[in-house]
Design a protein around this motif. Sequence first.
Motif, PDB file in Angstrom:
ATOM      1  N   TYR A   1       4.012   3.578   1.333  1.00  0.00           N
ATOM      2  CA  TYR A   1       4.658   2.365   1.398  1.00  0.00           C
ATOM      3  C   TYR A   1       3.632   1.483   2.330  1.00  0.00           C
ATOM      4  O   TYR A   1       3.239   1.908   3.383  1.00  0.00           O
ATOM      5  CB  TYR A   1       5.979   2.383   1.800  1.00  0.00           C
TER       6      TYR A   1
ATOM      7  N   GLN B   1       6.237  -9.357   3.332  1.00  0.00           N
ATOM      8  CA  GLN B   1       6.482  -8.700   2.053  1.00  0.00           C
ATOM      9  C   GLN B   1       7.433  -7.353   2.175  1.00  0.00           C
ATOM     10  O   GLN B   1       7.775  -6.668   1.339  1.00  0.00           O
ATOM     11  CB  GLN B   1       5.064  -7.802   1.562  1.00  0.00           C
ATOM     12  N   GLY B   2       7.954  -7.068   3.333  1.00  0.00           N
ATOM     13  CA  GLY B   2       8.831  -5.958   3.714  1.00  0.00           C
ATOM     14  C   GLY B   2       8.251  -4.604   3.206  1.00  0.00           C
ATOM     15  O   GLY B   2       7.108  -4.432   3.414  1.00  0.00           O
ATOM     16  N   LEU B   3       9.029  -3.680   2.475  1.00  0.00           N
ATOM     17  CA  LEU B   3       8.768  -2.407   2.060  1.00  0.00           C
ATOM     18  C   LEU B   3       8.039  -2.357   0.656  1.00  0.00           C
ATOM     19  O   LEU B   3       8.866  -2.352  -0.106  1.00  0.00           O
ATOM     20  CB  LEU B   3       9.490  -1.256   2.336  1.00  0.00           C
TER      21      LEU B   3
ATOM     22  N   PHE C   1      10.877   9.680   6.089  1.00  0.00           N
ATOM     23  CA  PHE C   1       9.453   8.612   6.572  1.00  0.00           C
ATOM     24  C   PHE C   1       8.901   9.242   7.614  1.00  0.00           C
ATOM     25  O   PHE C   1       9.426  10.080   8.663  1.00  0.00           O
ATOM     26  CB  PHE C   1       9.977   7.286   6.693  1.00  0.00           C
ATOM     27  N   GLY C   2       7.375   9.197   7.725  1.00  0.00           N
ATOM     28  CA  GLY C   2       6.718   9.298   8.587  1.00  0.00           C
ATOM     29  C   GLY C   2       6.834   8.341   9.609  1.00  0.00           C
ATOM     30  O   GLY C   2       7.321   7.275   9.217  1.00  0.00           O
ATOM     31  N   GLN C   3       6.176   8.356  10.690  1.00  0.00           N
ATOM     32  CA  GLN C   3       6.278   7.432  11.786  1.00  0.00           C
ATOM     33  C   GLN C   3       5.292   6.218  11.641  1.00  0.00           C
ATOM     34  O   GLN C   3       5.163   5.021  12.207  1.00  0.00           O
ATOM     35  CB  GLN C   3       5.819   7.945  13.160  1.00  0.00           C
TER      36      GLN C   3
ATOM     37  N   ARG D   1      -0.076   2.026  11.874  1.00  0.00           N
ATOM     38  CA  ARG D   1      -0.307   0.681  12.139  1.00  0.00           C
ATOM     39  C   ARG D   1      -1.856   0.178  12.217  1.00  0.00           C
ATOM     40  O   ARG D   1      -2.732   0.481  12.929  1.00  0.00           O
ATOM     41  CB  ARG D   1       0.254   0.198  13.372  1.00  0.00           C
TER      42      ARG D   1
ATOM     43  N   PHE E   1       3.520   3.598   5.581  1.00  0.00           N
ATOM     44  CA  PHE E   1       4.393   4.851   5.819  1.00  0.00           C
ATOM     45  C   PHE E   1       4.163   5.598   4.621  1.00  0.00           C
ATOM     46  O   PHE E   1       3.855   5.179   3.634  1.00  0.00           O
ATOM     47  CB  PHE E   1       5.746   4.147   5.704  1.00  0.00           C
TER      48      PHE E   1
ATOM     49  N   SER F   1       0.776   1.254  -9.398  1.00  0.00           N
ATOM     50  CA  SER F   1       0.723  -0.003  -9.774  1.00  0.00           C
ATOM     51  C   SER F   1       0.982  -1.008  -8.773  1.00  0.00           C
ATOM     52  O   SER F   1       0.528  -2.001  -8.924  1.00  0.00           O
ATOM     53  CB  SER F   1       1.970  -0.314 -10.940  1.00  0.00           C
TER      54      SER F   1
ATOM     55  N   LEU G   1       6.201  -0.453  -2.303  1.00  0.00           N
ATOM     56  CA  LEU G   1       5.567   0.820  -2.958  1.00  0.00           C
ATOM     57  C   LEU G   1       4.171   0.798  -3.259  1.00  0.00           C
ATOM     58  O   LEU G   1       4.113   0.159  -4.221  1.00  0.00           O
ATOM     59  CB  LEU G   1       6.528   1.086  -3.958  1.00  0.00           C
TER      60      LEU G   1
ATOM     61  N   GLN H   1       4.282  -1.881   4.836  1.00  0.00           N
ATOM     62  CA  GLN H   1       5.222  -3.030   5.276  1.00  0.00           C
ATOM     63  C   GLN H   1       4.848  -4.053   6.287  1.00  0.00           C
ATOM     64  O   GLN H   1       4.074  -4.073   7.162  1.00  0.00           O
ATOM     65  CB  GLN H   1       6.112  -2.052   6.510  1.00  0.00           C
TER      66      GLN H   1
ATOM     67  N   PHE I   1       5.582   9.464  -1.201  1.00  0.00           N
ATOM     68  CA  PHE I   1       5.395   8.035  -1.497  1.00  0.00           C
ATOM     69  C   PHE I   1       4.305   7.402  -0.312  1.00  0.00           C
ATOM     70  O   PHE I   1       4.500   8.031   0.940  1.00  0.00           O
ATOM     71  CB  PHE I   1       6.832   7.294  -1.179  1.00  0.00           C
TER      72      PHE I   1
END
Lengths: 111, 112
Positions: free
Chosen positions: B35, B41-43, B103-105, B108, B91, B58, B45, B37, B33
């Motif tokens: 993502y 908008q939060g997380l 999850f990876g780190q 940024r 992420f 999408s 996809l 952040q 996946f």
Amino acid sequence: QQPVQSPQAVILREGEDAVINCSSSKALYSVHWYRQKHGEAPVFLMILLKGGEQKGHEKISASFNEKKQQSSLYLTASQLSYSGTYFCGTDENTNAGKSTFGDGTTLTVKP
Amino acid sequence: DARVTQTPRHKVTEMGQEVTMRCQPILGHNTVFWYRQTMMQGLELLAYFRNRAPLDDSGMPKDRFSAEMPDATLATLKIQPSEPRDSAVYFCASARGRTEAFFGQGTRLTVV
């Protein structure tokens, strides 16, 4: 379809309990719970695959009501280390593993 | 200690430049996946793959974002051209089938 979490934020004293809720408008295959601390990646807590089944992690447990498409995360006797943002992720029945997340619930545990 | 590895950890770039983010999923995980952040908008996809095939992208702005899995050990997310509104933490997460994701780190990204 993004799941809805409530409440948005909780402030507790050490030793108090909290419940975080997650609901979806879609039929779910599974619900995942994660905790994220500031500046770090989300960390997996637990996954719930069967309706009504509770799974635990330390003093954190969760339930999944498959019929209502709802899950709740229970934090008992909270510790300072529980502080962070909790996310529920949902995998819908019809979307073959597409995991979308709620907006998160920020939990602050004070001494 | 199996973990998802993302590179770079930090990236500052000028608007209009191409940005490529890389992810090495956990060995044996066949679902990946991406993502994004942000505070607002939060997380979100952006895209996800199963057995290297894209299943859903999408959530991604198609005109500037692209995601690929050239092989089972590498996933890439590319932004071309980058814009300031793309600034966020990206992420990558991997999973075995429809189980929990790790999850990876994160990368940024700052676009100035």
